[in-house]
Scaffold this motif. Structure first.
Motif, PDB file in Angstrom:
ATOM      1  N   SER A  11     -14.564  49.427  30.883  1.00  6.59           N
ATOM      2  CA  SER A  11     -13.945  50.546  31.600  1.00  6.59           C
ATOM      3  C   SER A  11     -13.373  50.091  32.938  1.00  6.59           C
ATOM      4  O   SER A  11     -12.293  50.540  33.348  1.00  6.59           O
ATOM      5  CB  SER A  11     -14.960  51.666  31.820  1.00  6.59           C
ATOM      6  OG  SER A  11     -15.382  52.221  30.598  1.00  6.59           O
ATOM      7  N   VAL A  69     -10.187  48.295  32.214  1.00  5.09           N
ATOM      8  CA  VAL A  69      -9.178  49.292  31.847  1.00  5.09           C
ATOM      9  C   VAL A  69      -8.652  49.997  33.096  1.00  5.09           C
ATOM     10  O   VAL A  69      -7.446  50.223  33.241  1.00  5.09           O
ATOM     11  CB  VAL A  69      -9.778  50.323  30.859  1.00  5.09           C
ATOM     12  CG1 VAL A  69      -8.862  51.540  30.720  1.00  5.09           C
ATOM     13  CG2 VAL A  69      -9.990  49.680  29.499  1.00  5.09           C
ATOM     14  N   VAL A  87      -4.738  50.187  34.122  1.00  9.11           N
ATOM     15  CA  VAL A  87      -4.075  51.495  34.225  1.00  9.11           C
ATOM     16  C   VAL A  87      -3.583  51.737  35.652  1.00  9.11           C
ATOM     17  O   VAL A  87      -2.464  52.215  35.869  1.00  9.11           O
ATOM     18  CB  VAL A  87      -5.031  52.620  33.780  1.00  9.11           C
ATOM     19  CG1 VAL A  87      -4.460  53.986  34.139  1.00  9.11           C
ATOM     20  CG2 VAL A  87      -5.276  52.537  32.278  1.00  9.11           C
ATOM     21  N   PHE A 113      -8.675  57.711  36.396  1.00 12.91           N
ATOM     22  CA  PHE A 113      -8.617  57.603  34.935  1.00 12.91           C
ATOM     23  C   PHE A 113     -10.021  57.477  34.355  1.00 12.91           C
ATOM     24  O   PHE A 113     -10.371  58.150  33.378  1.00 12.91           O
ATOM     25  CB  PHE A 113      -7.766  56.388  34.554  1.00 12.91           C
ATOM     26  CG  PHE A 113      -7.590  56.201  33.075  1.00 12.91           C
ATOM     27  CD1 PHE A 113      -6.508  56.768  32.419  1.00 12.91           C
ATOM     28  CD2 PHE A 113      -8.494  55.456  32.331  1.00 12.91           C
ATOM     29  CE1 PHE A 113      -6.335  56.595  31.051  1.00 12.91           C
ATOM     30  CE2 PHE A 113      -8.338  55.285  30.962  1.00 12.91           C
ATOM     31  CZ  PHE A 113      -7.253  55.862  30.323  1.00 12.91           C
ATOM     32  N   TYR A 170      -9.259  59.289  23.845  1.00 10.20           N
ATOM     33  CA  TYR A 170      -9.260  58.330  24.951  1.00 10.20           C
ATOM     34  C   TYR A 170      -8.366  57.134  24.618  1.00 10.20           C
ATOM     35  O   TYR A 170      -7.574  56.684  25.461  1.00 10.20           O
ATOM     36  CB  TYR A 170     -10.687  57.876  25.213  1.00 10.20           C
ATOM     37  CG  TYR A 170     -10.845  56.845  26.311  1.00 10.20           C
ATOM     38  CD1 TYR A 170     -11.012  57.224  27.632  1.00 10.20           C
ATOM     39  CD2 TYR A 170     -10.850  55.486  26.007  1.00 10.20           C
ATOM     40  CE1 TYR A 170     -11.173  56.289  28.631  1.00 10.20           C
ATOM     41  CE2 TYR A 170     -11.014  54.537  27.007  1.00 10.20           C
ATOM     42  CZ  TYR A 170     -11.167  54.939  28.309  1.00 10.20           C
ATOM     43  OH  TYR A 170     -11.323  53.995  29.296  1.00 10.20           O
ATOM     44  N   GLY A 171      -8.490  56.625  23.392  1.00  6.51           N
ATOM     45  CA  GLY A 171      -7.666  55.485  22.982  1.00  6.51           C
ATOM     46  C   GLY A 171      -6.188  55.818  22.957  1.00  6.51           C
ATOM     47  O   GLY A 171      -5.349  55.013  23.393  1.00  6.51           O
ATOM     48  N   LEU A 228      -4.922  55.973  26.493  1.00  6.68           N
ATOM     49  CA  LEU A 228      -4.832  54.628  27.051  1.00  6.68           C
ATOM     50  C   LEU A 228      -3.592  53.905  26.540  1.00  6.68           C
ATOM     51  O   LEU A 228      -2.867  53.249  27.305  1.00  6.68           O
ATOM     52  CB  LEU A 228      -6.091  53.837  26.703  1.00  6.68           C
ATOM     53  CG  LEU A 228      -6.146  52.385  27.187  1.00  6.68           C
ATOM     54  CD1 LEU A 228      -5.990  52.315  28.703  1.00  6.68           C
ATOM     55  CD2 LEU A 228      -7.451  51.730  26.755  1.00  6.68           C
ATOM     56  N   PHE A 268      -0.556  55.242  28.279  1.00  2.00           N
ATOM     57  CA  PHE A 268      -0.453  54.706  29.632  1.00  2.00           C
ATOM     58  C   PHE A 268       0.135  53.299  29.616  1.00  2.00           C
ATOM     59  O   PHE A 268       0.993  52.956  30.435  1.00  2.00           O
ATOM     60  CB  PHE A 268      -1.833  54.690  30.296  1.00  2.00           C
ATOM     61  CG  PHE A 268      -2.118  55.886  31.154  1.00  2.00           C
ATOM     62  CD1 PHE A 268      -1.801  55.882  32.501  1.00  2.00           C
ATOM     63  CD2 PHE A 268      -2.697  57.029  30.618  1.00  2.00           C
ATOM     64  CE1 PHE A 268      -2.060  56.982  33.298  1.00  2.00           C
ATOM     65  CE2 PHE A 268      -2.964  58.140  31.407  1.00  2.00           C
ATOM     66  CZ  PHE A 268      -2.639  58.115  32.756  1.00  2.00           C
ATOM     67  N   VAL A 269      -0.340  52.466  28.690  1.00  2.00           N
ATOM     68  CA  VAL A 269       0.117  51.078  28.638  1.00  2.00           C
ATOM     69  C   VAL A 269       1.593  51.005  28.267  1.00  2.00           C
ATOM     70  O   VAL A 269       2.347  50.195  28.832  1.00  2.00           O
ATOM     71  CB  VAL A 269      -0.749  50.271  27.649  1.00  2.00           C
ATOM     72  CG1 VAL A 269      -0.162  48.876  27.442  1.00  2.00           C
ATOM     73  CG2 VAL A 269      -2.180  50.168  28.150  1.00  2.00           C
TER      74      VAL A 269
END
Length: 309
Positions: free
Chosen positions: A244, A247, A251, A266, A286-287, A290, A293-294
């Motif tokens: 986390s 990550v 992010v 985040f 959540y995935g 994510l 965002f990427v």
């Protein structure tokens, strides 16, 4: 820093100070956790974003800082504010001691070494000979401190303001560090280690120093979270915490100071929002978030806002 940036920073700081008087108790607690994660992410960003060393085990330093604060408060009766520098000092030494032998490793091999550290830490905290200190599987329960000097503040309001003061001081320290000669040397090692060494930079010393400073920041973040949550246990610092943190750095924006704050937002709010959307598969949501965002912000939130600005 331009006049506009100074004015914006001052306004944001005033808004941050006023926040606990405008929000409710749980929202203030969440904001305190955002600050603790922001400090930890800033430490990881110094190591990964500015020095180029990849760590998959910084959750171990977060746990070490949290347990240092908890043990000093519960077993020795130290005041909460005194545990912050103590946690930073312990994690600084631990980071340097781990960083020195890890200097022989690069890239994925260093990532695997730090991954092993993150995996081992919860088991070490459960070790039976350490139970008199760590509380074993049951962990330690802490008392939430009251506001000093009779200030008319609730416990949550005071802890938020205390965490805000610590975070602002550490962000200012990191900004000055990265603008100094040592900070330029740290970045030079990331960009081209051979060229940096040819220019007379001691790569080994600066890498170990960056690891120690990174661990210190992360440990202080862990200490702040332990004081706010009032509880520490080994299962609170699993390998997922280290993932986390990484990550959050990606992010928020690798190699940016403000990205630590966006990454902390985040970490705190996206899992909660995912659980509200669906109880069956919150981590699937959540995935997806994510991945979005990427793809939408490959340089992180901070770099996107900088381009738009």
């Amino acid at each position: 820093m331009s006049l506009v940036e100074r004015t914006a920073s001052a306004l944001l700081l005033l808004l941050a100070v006023a926040f606990p008087f405008l929000a409710e108790g749980y929202a203030v607690f969440q904001a305190t956790m955002v600050l603790s994660y922001a400090v930890a992410l800033l430490g990881l960003n110094i190591l990964t974003g500015y020095n180029g060393q990849i760590s998959l085990g910084h959750g171990a330093f977060y746990a070490l800082g949290a347990y240092t604060a908890a043990i000093l408060m519960d077993r020795f009766g130290l005041p909460y504010w005194a545990t912050i520098p103590a946690a930073g000092a312990v994690c600084l030494v631990a980071g340097v001691l781990f960083g020195l032998p890890a200097l022989k490793l690069e890239g994925l091999y260093l990532a695997l070494a730090t991954f092993a550290l993150g995996v081992a830490m919860p088991q070490l905290l459960k070790y039976k000979h350490l139970e008199p200190w760590t509380g074993g599987v049951q962990g330690l329960v802490l008392a939430k401190p009251d506001a000093p000097f009779g200030l008319p503040l609730t416990q949550d309001q005071w802890l938020y303001l205390f965490a805000l003061g610590v975070a602002v001081a550490l962000f200012a320290l990191a900004r000055n560090l990265l603008r100094s000669g040592a900070g330029r040397a740290i970045v030079a090692i990331r960009d081209h280690p051979l060229a940096a060494q040819a220019m007379g930079i001691d790569n080994r010393r600066y890498k170990a120093g960056a690891f120690g400073i990174s661990a210190m920041y992360t440990g202080i973040g862990g200490a702040l979270s332990a004081i706010a949550v009032q509880f520490v246990a080994p299962d609170s610092f699993t390998m997922f915490l280290s993932i986390s943190l990484l990550v959050g750095v990606v992010v928020g924006g690798v190699g940016t100071l403000s990205g630590a704050l966006y990454g902390a937002l985040f970490i705190v709010f996206v899992p909660t929002a995912a659980e509200k959307i669906t109880q069956a598969a919150p981590w699937a949501i959540y995935g997806v978030v994510l991945i979005l965002f990427v793809f939408v912000m490959p340089g992180g939130v901070a770099r996107l806002l900088r381009r738009r600005g």
